[in-house]
Scaffold this motif. Structure first.
Motif, mmCIF file in Angstrom:
data_model
loop_
_atom_site.group_PDB
_atom_site.id
_atom_site.type_symbol
_atom_site.label_atom_id
_atom_site.label_comp_id
_atom_site.label_asym_id
_atom_site.label_seq_id
_atom_site.Cartn_x
_atom_site.Cartn_y
_atom_site.Cartn_z
ATOM 1 N N MET A 174 0.833 -1.204 0.000
ATOM 2 C CA MET A 174 0.000 0.000 0.000
ATOM 3 C C MET A 174 0.867 1.253 0.000
ATOM 4 N N MET A 175 1.849 1.289 0.907
ATOM 5 C CA MET A 175 2.685 2.490 1.032
ATOM 6 C C MET A 175 3.499 2.753 -0.228
ATOM 7 N N ASN A 176 3.860 1.695 -0.952
ATOM 8 C CA ASN A 176 4.701 1.853 -2.135
ATOM 9 C C ASN A 176 3.914 1.814 -3.441
ATOM 10 N N HIS A 177 2.602 1.826 -3.337
ATOM 11 C CA HIS A 177 1.790 1.872 -4.556
ATOM 12 C C HIS A 177 1.934 3.263 -5.178
ATOM 13 N N PRO A 178 2.047 3.349 -6.501
ATOM 14 C CA PRO A 178 2.235 4.667 -7.140
ATOM 15 C C PRO A 178 1.087 5.643 -6.882
ATOM 16 N N ASP A 179 -0.095 5.122 -6.535
ATOM 17 C CA ASP A 179 -1.234 6.008 -6.288
ATOM 18 C C ASP A 179 -1.477 6.258 -4.802
ATOM 19 N N PHE A 180 -0.519 5.904 -3.956
ATOM 20 C CA PHE A 180 -0.733 6.086 -2.520
ATOM 21 C C PHE A 180 -1.094 7.534 -2.193
ATOM 22 N N GLY A 181 -0.371 8.475 -2.749
ATOM 23 C CA GLY A 181 -0.598 9.880 -2.434
ATOM 24 C C GLY A 181 -1.892 10.443 -2.974
ATOM 25 N N LYS A 182 -2.556 9.710 -3.845
ATOM 26 C CA LYS A 182 -3.815 10.186 -4.424
ATOM 27 C C LYS A 182 -5.022 9.889 -3.541
ATOM 28 N N HIS A 183 -4.804 9.144 -2.460
ATOM 29 C CA HIS A 183 -5.923 8.742 -1.610
ATOM 30 C C HIS A 183 -5.665 9.162 -0.164
ATOM 31 N N ASP A 184 -6.726 9.586 0.504
ATOM 32 C CA ASP A 184 -6.630 10.074 1.874
ATOM 33 C C ASP A 184 -6.715 8.896 2.842
ATOM 34 N N SER A 185 -5.570 8.511 3.377
ATOM 35 C CA SER A 185 -5.536 7.409 4.343
ATOM 36 C C SER A 185 -5.254 7.924 5.747
ATOM 37 N N SER A 186 -5.496 9.200 5.967
ATOM 38 C CA SER A 186 -5.135 9.821 7.243
ATOM 39 C C SER A 186 -5.964 9.299 8.413
ATOM 40 N N SER A 187 -7.100 8.656 8.137
ATOM 41 C CA SER A 187 -7.934 8.134 9.223
ATOM 42 C C SER A 187 -7.319 6.902 9.878
ATOM 43 N N LEU A 188 -6.426 6.194 9.174
ATOM 44 C CA LEU A 188 -5.859 4.939 9.676
ATOM 45 C C LEU A 188 -4.756 5.266 10.692
ATOM 46 N N LYS A 189 -5.109 5.240 11.965
ATOM 47 C CA LYS A 189 -4.193 5.682 13.012
ATOM 48 C C LYS A 189 -3.728 4.563 13.932
ATOM 49 N N LYS A 190 -4.334 3.392 13.833
ATOM 50 C CA LYS A 190 -3.985 2.283 14.717
ATOM 51 C C LYS A 190 -3.644 1.083 13.844
ATOM 52 N N ILE A 191 -2.345 0.785 13.771
ATOM 53 C CA ILE A 191 -1.857 -0.215 12.823
ATOM 54 C C ILE A 191 -1.096 -1.293 13.578
#
Length: 680
Positions: free
Chosen positions: A360-377
């Protein structure tokens, strides 16, 4: 979280060249005393005095967690291998999974409970309760299911899976998730092992695998197919779940009753089913809640691992059920779709294999999607690198970032590295969870209590399973009478009480979170008439932690290509069990007793001579074409593909000279191994 995907990795003795040099002498002494690669000299029933467990626990570090646990005693006469033993357990714990579901239906009837991707189906807690009620009632009335009966689940993530799981458990029955990557024979073996009364199966698994072995499933009285149309010989699951109110007499269920059986294969290839009780599943769920620094009904889980995996069931599905929060279930993981779902559903937490998060982190489109809600990993399966931890921090800015795991016999989360220690203790496994004790034993069953003594690590607590299904002999080898379950892992506990896994006793490779037993692959290789000798090992890898390698000796007068070997394996094994590296050699190294010596094979590529150029050429020849252009070779911040490395060495340019020096000094594997304690 295991493993299986969050399950702790079991390391084997062939990795000793990569163990920290300061430990090598002690490890060599330890290995010399081991009579067999799979089990200890001692029986699990050989108890040598009281055991206290020297690993520090989260309950010791966080007083608020210590106040939430108590000592309880396992009841007698319930089929629990460690009956009568005192363990740690949470004081405020649900009575069982069924009561927990009922409470959610009452408290949160109109809140969304599940979202399924890609179908888009959504279920509220009221709808889940209604569907579970009618499916359970019809299983009982129309198909004779009673308390203790087993229902095997053979689907990917879908509503039918969730409803069937909860329905059979509501009857006091036992849900049996089955790994869909197995062959038809493998699926049948597990179904038959538990004498399943019924199965819930998807059309593709039925058509491609189970239909051909249906006649061998002697205990199966009913096969329920998901989807709109039931194939001949099956019943539609939709008929079980048709509209209408149904009721049934509720069986008496308590926390010590079995709720599920999860399979973990032994090195003989015969499946063993670990028997999970309600208290195990819910204890694991409570551990996840605390490791994530708190989860509530407002938290939203994205469940990325397949639902037949312990990680999905015990560390995603169950904690979401415990909190009453929403669970977004992916039918199958795909990194871009996961990012889109995090954005659209505002997912706040996840437990996943490290490779999923990496993709996910290294997908070329990672920056195009808002994943800021994911805070507990939370993640696990192998040690994390500092680069990986820093990337998680950069991409998600999590408030909880926890690496943890356990063995299948201890459900899914027996140890975890607190977020605060993510860098300071980066290659440690961390501390025992609040409801767990962790101890180290020598080969005679004595607890090792001094810091940094190496022995076999064992776990005891609320998550310890009852034993193996219908395997009293194997149960007695692993489940000690004092409640500790032996892991098969060499480990130590340091001066601060932190656990470190060092090497595994079982001949097993963990590729991307999937457990692969070498002897099983070797047995399938021997089905090919061209193969005289076969040895399967794991090669350290930066992406998957390990990739599988087969070293083969052919029969005189026979020939076979690497492609044909992989095709042969694909016909008999799951895709992740197919060796990626194929090496042909004239003979396998053996000891005086004729046993294959595997350590030398890890970095043996069948090269004609020992020059760096010849070794790299043989390394390249061993792999599929697709791997030649992957950056598998890394050192000091540099990365090269195998093809680039070979060209550079053959050109004898400055880069090639540096690579040749690295190969000569540390071998090719010196550049493929990730920065994990077990490979040092």
């Amino acid at each position: 979280m295991s493993g299986q995907m969050l399950q702790c990795k079991r390391l084997d003795e062939r990795r000793t060249p990569f163990i920290n040099p300061t430990l090598r002498k002690d490890m060599a002494s330890l290995f010399s005393s081991v009579k067999a690669p799979y089990k200890s000299i001692m029986s699990a029933s050989d108890i040598q005095g009281p055991t206290r467990g020297t690993c520090k626990s989260w309950r010791d570090v966080y007083p608020e967690l210590g106040a939430q646990v108590e000592r309880i005693t396992a009841p007698l006469g319930r089929g629990i291998a460690w009956e009568g033993t005192e363990i740690w357990a949470y004081k405020q714990r649900p009575a069982n999974i069924v009561e927990l579901l009922a409470a959610n239906v009452v408290r949160y009837p109109n809140r969304e409970a599940y979202v399924f991707h890609p179908s888009g189906q959504r279920l509220t807690w009221r709808q889940v309760g209604q569907q579970v009620q009618r499916v359970a009632a019809r299983l009982k009335r129309d198909h004779g299911f009673e308390k203790g009966d087993r229902l095997c689940l053979l689907t990917l993530g879908c509503p039918e899976y969730v409803i069937a799981y909860m329905a059979i458990v509501s009857l006091g029955g036992i849900a049996v998730p089955v790994n869909l990557g197995l062959t038809a024979e493998g699926l049948a073996a597990q179904i038959n092992k538990v004498s399943a009364k019924g199965i819930v199966v998807s059309p593709d698994i039925w058509n491609d695998k189970l239909e051909s072995v249906r006649g061998n499933l002697h205990s199966v009285e009913s096969a329920f197919m998901v989807g709109d149309v039931a194939a001949p010989g099956t019943l539609g699951f939709a008929e079980l779940n048709r509209e209408g109110q149904e009721s049934f007499s509720q069986a008496s269920i308590d926390e010590w009753d079995l709720c599920a059986i999860s399979f973990t294969s032994g090195t003989t290839g015969v499946p063993k089913g670990t028997m999970a009780m309600h208290i195990n599943a819910l204890g694991c769920a409570q551990n996840i809640v605390h490791a994530a620094k708190g989860l509530s009904v407002d938290d939203i889980n994205i469940c990325m691992p397949p639902l037949y995996h312990n990680t999905a069931v015990y560390t995603d599905f169950m904690p979401a059920l415990l909190t009453g929060g929403k669970c977004v279930v992916m039918r199958a993981f795909e990194p871009l779709q996961a990012l889109k779902l995090i954005e659209s559903e505002r997912a706040t937490w996840a437990v996943a294999a490290p490779i999923m998060l990496w993709m996910m982190m290294n997908h070329p489109d990672f920056g195009k999607h808002d994943s800021s809600s994911l805070k507990k990993i939370l993640f696990g399966g192998h040690a994390a690198s500092e680069t990986y931890i820093n990337q998680l921090q950069q991409c998600f800015s999590p408030v909880a970032m926890v690496n943890g795991g356990s063995v299948s016999e201890s459900t899914a989360l027996g140890f975890a590295l607190p977020t605060e220690d993510a860098i300071r203790k980066i290659t440690s496994c961390g501390l025992a969870t609040p409801n767990t004790d962790i101890a180290i034993f020598d080969d005679h069953g004595n607890e090792l209590t001094e810091p940094n003594q190496i022995g076999e690590v064992a776990y005891r607590g609320q998550q310890t399973n009852a034993g193996y299904w219908d395997e009293p002999g194997k149960t007695s080898e692993v489940f000690r009478k004092d409640g500790f379950v032996l892991s098969g892992d060499w480990a130590k506990i340091d001066e601060e009480g932190y656990l470190w896994l060092l090497d595994r006793k079982k001949d097993m490779v963990v590729r991307g979170g999937q457990n692969i037993y070498c002897i099983e692959v070797e047995n399938k290789l021997y089905l090919n008439t061209a193969i005289l000798r076969a040895a399967v090992v794991g090669v350290p890898d930066h992406l998957f932690s390990e990739r599988l390698k087969a070293v083969l000796v052919l029969k005189p007068g026979h020939s076979i290509t690497a492609k044909q070997v992989r095709e042969h394996c694909a016909a008999h094994l799951a895709p992740y069990e197919v060796p990626e590296y194929i090496v042909f050699t004239q003979a396998l190294p053996t000891n005086a007793a004729g046993k294959t010596l595997k350590p030398p094979l890890m970095d043996h590529w069948g090269e004609a001579d020992s020059s760096a150029s010849a070794r790299l050429a043989a390394f390249c020849a061993s792999m599929p074409e697709a791997l030649l252009d992957k950056p598998q070779l890394k050192w000091d911040g540099n990365a090269l593909t195998p093809r680039e490395a070979l060209i550079a060495v053959q050109s004898n340019n400055p880069l090639g000279q540096r690579v040749a020096e690295m190969v000569t000094r540390n071998g090719i594997v010196g550049m493929t191994k990730p920065n994990e304690a077990r490979f040092r």
